[in-house]
Design an enzyme around this catalytic site. Structure first.
Site, PDB file in Angstrom:
ATOM      1  N   GLY A  14       0.810  -1.214   0.000  1.00  0.00           N
ATOM      2  CA  GLY A  14       0.000   0.000   0.000  1.00  0.00           C
ATOM      3  C   GLY A  14       0.838   1.257   0.000  1.00  0.00           C
ATOM      4  N   TYR A  33      -0.430  21.311  -0.724  1.00  0.00           N
ATOM      5  CA  TYR A  33      -1.771  20.919  -0.269  1.00  0.00           C
ATOM      6  C   TYR A  33      -1.744  20.262   1.109  1.00  0.00           C
ATOM      7  CZ  TYR A  33      -0.778  16.032  -1.564  1.00  0.00           C
ATOM      8  OH  TYR A  33      -0.252  14.764  -1.647  1.00  0.00           O
ATOM      9  N   HIS A  37     -31.794  20.632  -8.675  1.00  0.00           N
ATOM     10  CA  HIS A  37     -32.053  21.708  -7.720  1.00  0.00           C
ATOM     11  C   HIS A  37     -32.837  21.173  -6.521  1.00  0.00           C
ATOM     12  CE1 HIS A  37     -32.958  25.686  -6.144  1.00  0.00           C
ATOM     13  NE2 HIS A  37     -34.204  25.262  -5.957  1.00  0.00           N
TER      14      HIS A  37
END
Length: 477
Positions: free
Chosen positions: A44, A187, A445
């Site tokens: 990983g 960042y 919306h």
């Protein structure tokens, strides 16, 4: 150490099990390759174990904690709310462990061989692996280097456990510090500063570039949010020295105007990295690298040596897991005979701050520097119905277009939903969308995505939820 007697043959060897390496391994196995992956630490890589996942777990927890005042406004009362750092760390560990087991299960399902050890290239088709107690030699048909990069301290600054640390070491803290100083203009610095402020720490941020590489409109909004959050921002400043003594870190910085000394509980450094290539032996087999050791690759992931590919943070360019994943997959497909390629011209950047920030394409400044006649549209999150009802009114959306052709050049957003919505901007840029392509569809919306529609329409004077711009009065004789 026991040395193996024979050279073992392998079809594809991948060095490094981070996002680039493990994605390449699985993709190659899907395409019928026999894959061996060499990893000296945990499967990983940095992203899963100490970087992306742990850091985003922190920003998520901090964001949730900071949302508590809005819950009371909604009539949801949670008495005696508190944040417990040890409980959070346990959750973080469980999250990482669960994802890691998922990758391991995928490797097993795809019949990918994992070898624990340190790899060194001996020739253009041979690699040695030192497992500490055993040494084996392997002959391969193709290889992919995906060894990533590691943080390094600035010159003259010494790492001190628990006091002067890298962002990847935040998980080792015992509690939320009283005063955190973050040094960086990337960042990670943005995420770290806001996360600890949301958790109640005093935060100071030392940055060389006060725009953080963002579009100027987003940078101004970020500066406003920092001021509102009472984060002390030292702009265009350099870290001069830092030393840990007892419970305190003493930090000296030089800003544009003055030299400042700060006392803090922890100093976090975020942006200096170097590639993990110096012990691979790549120079002996003539793999082209830059002066810092980053590997040069083409759009197929190929290095200067036939049969050797590279992916991820060890290659020249941006340090993003998304880049590593794409490069790893393309390298695997090229090895399998598929005419695959990638481009880093349109890569989204996501910052999991509060509020989140996301961008893809050119900034307004970059567009002008490239010779475009630029028009922009911008809409504040505070004018969006869903952002208002959900108490997430900070931020804005900005669209950058070519005034001559209406071609979309860049999408920049700070606000709720930015991380998820930026994929739409990436797709629009890849498909060479124009103003009409973004304004023609019907938008849901109420939704956060309506900020994009209003930003596009503002560029042409059609935005509904913005007052008309005042026309400049002209002098009359």
């Amino acid at each position: 150490m026991v040395v193996g007697e024979f050279v073992q043959k392998r079809q594809l060897i991948i060095v490094g099990g981070g996002p680039g390496g493990y994605n390449a391994a699985i993709r190659a196995a899907q395409l019928g390759q026999e894959v061996t992956l060499i990893e000296k630490e945990e499967l990983g890589g940095v992203c899963l174990n100490t970087g992306c996942i742990p850091s985003k777990t922190l920003t998520h927890a901090a964001s949730q904690y900071s949302s508590m005042p809005h819950l009371k406004e909604l009539g949801i009362h949670t008495e005696a709310v508190r944040f417990e750092w040890p409980a959070f760390i346990e959750y973080q560990k469980r999250t990482v462990s669960g994802l890691q087991k998922g990758v391991e299960a995928l490797f097993k399902a795809n019949k990918i061989e994992i070898i624990k050890g340190t790899a060194t290239f001996m020739s253009e088709n041979r690699i040695g692996v030192d497992s500490g107690h055993h040494y084996e030699m392997y002959q391969y048909e193709n290889a992919i280097v995906a060894t990533g990069a590691r943080p390094v301290m600035p010159q003259g600054i010494s790492r001190t456990e628990g006091k002067i640390i890298y962002a990847e070491e935040l998980r080792n803290l015992k509690q939320v510090p009283g005063h955190v100083v973050v040094c960086g203009s990337d960042y990670i610095a943005i995420e770290t500063a806001m996360a600890f402020r949301n958790l109640g720490a005093d935060v100071s941020l030392i940055c060389r570039d006060d725009t953080f590489g963002l579009d100027e409109s987003i940078a101004r909004e970020l500066n406003r949010v920092y001021k509102k959050a009472k984060i002390k921002l030292f702009k265009k400043a350099e870290l001069v020295e830092a030393s840990a003594g007892g419970e305190t870190v003493t930090i000296t910085l030089q800003s544009e105007k003055e030299k400042v000394t700060l006392d803090a509980d922890v100093l976090v450094l975020t942006e200096r990295y170097q590639p993990n290539t110096n012990e691979l032996g790549l120079e002996f087999i003539k793999v082209t690298m830059d002066d810092e050791g980053y590997i040069a690759v083409n759009e197929y992931g190929e290095t200067s040596v036939p049969g050797i590919f590279a992916a991820g943070d060890c290659t020249i360019g941006m340090r993003l897991a998304s880049k590593a994943i794409k490069q790893g997959k393309v390298a695997a497909e090229r090895i399998a005979g598929i005419a695959s390629a990638y481009s880093l011209a349109v890569v989204p950047q996501v910052i999991h701050s509060t509020p989140p920030i996301a961008a893809v394409g050119l900034t307004e400044k970059e567009a002008r520097e490239q010779g475009y006649e630029v028009k922009t549209g911008q809409f504040a999150m505070g004018g969006n119905g869903f952002a208002s009802l959900s108490g997430q009114k900070e931020g804005l959306a900005k669209m950058i277009m070519d005034a001559k052709t209406d071609l979309l050049l860049g999408v920049h957003m700070m606000g709720a939903g930015a991380a998820e919505m930026i994929s739409t901007g990436t797709l629009a840029l890849e498909m060479a969308a124009r103003e009409e392509d973004l304004s023609y569809p019907v938008y849901a919306h109420p939704s956060l995505s309506e900020t994009w529609l209003e930003a596009v329409e503002q560029a042409t004077g059609k935005a509904i939820h913005l007052p008309p711009e005042r026309k400049k009065e002209t002098a009359t004789s």
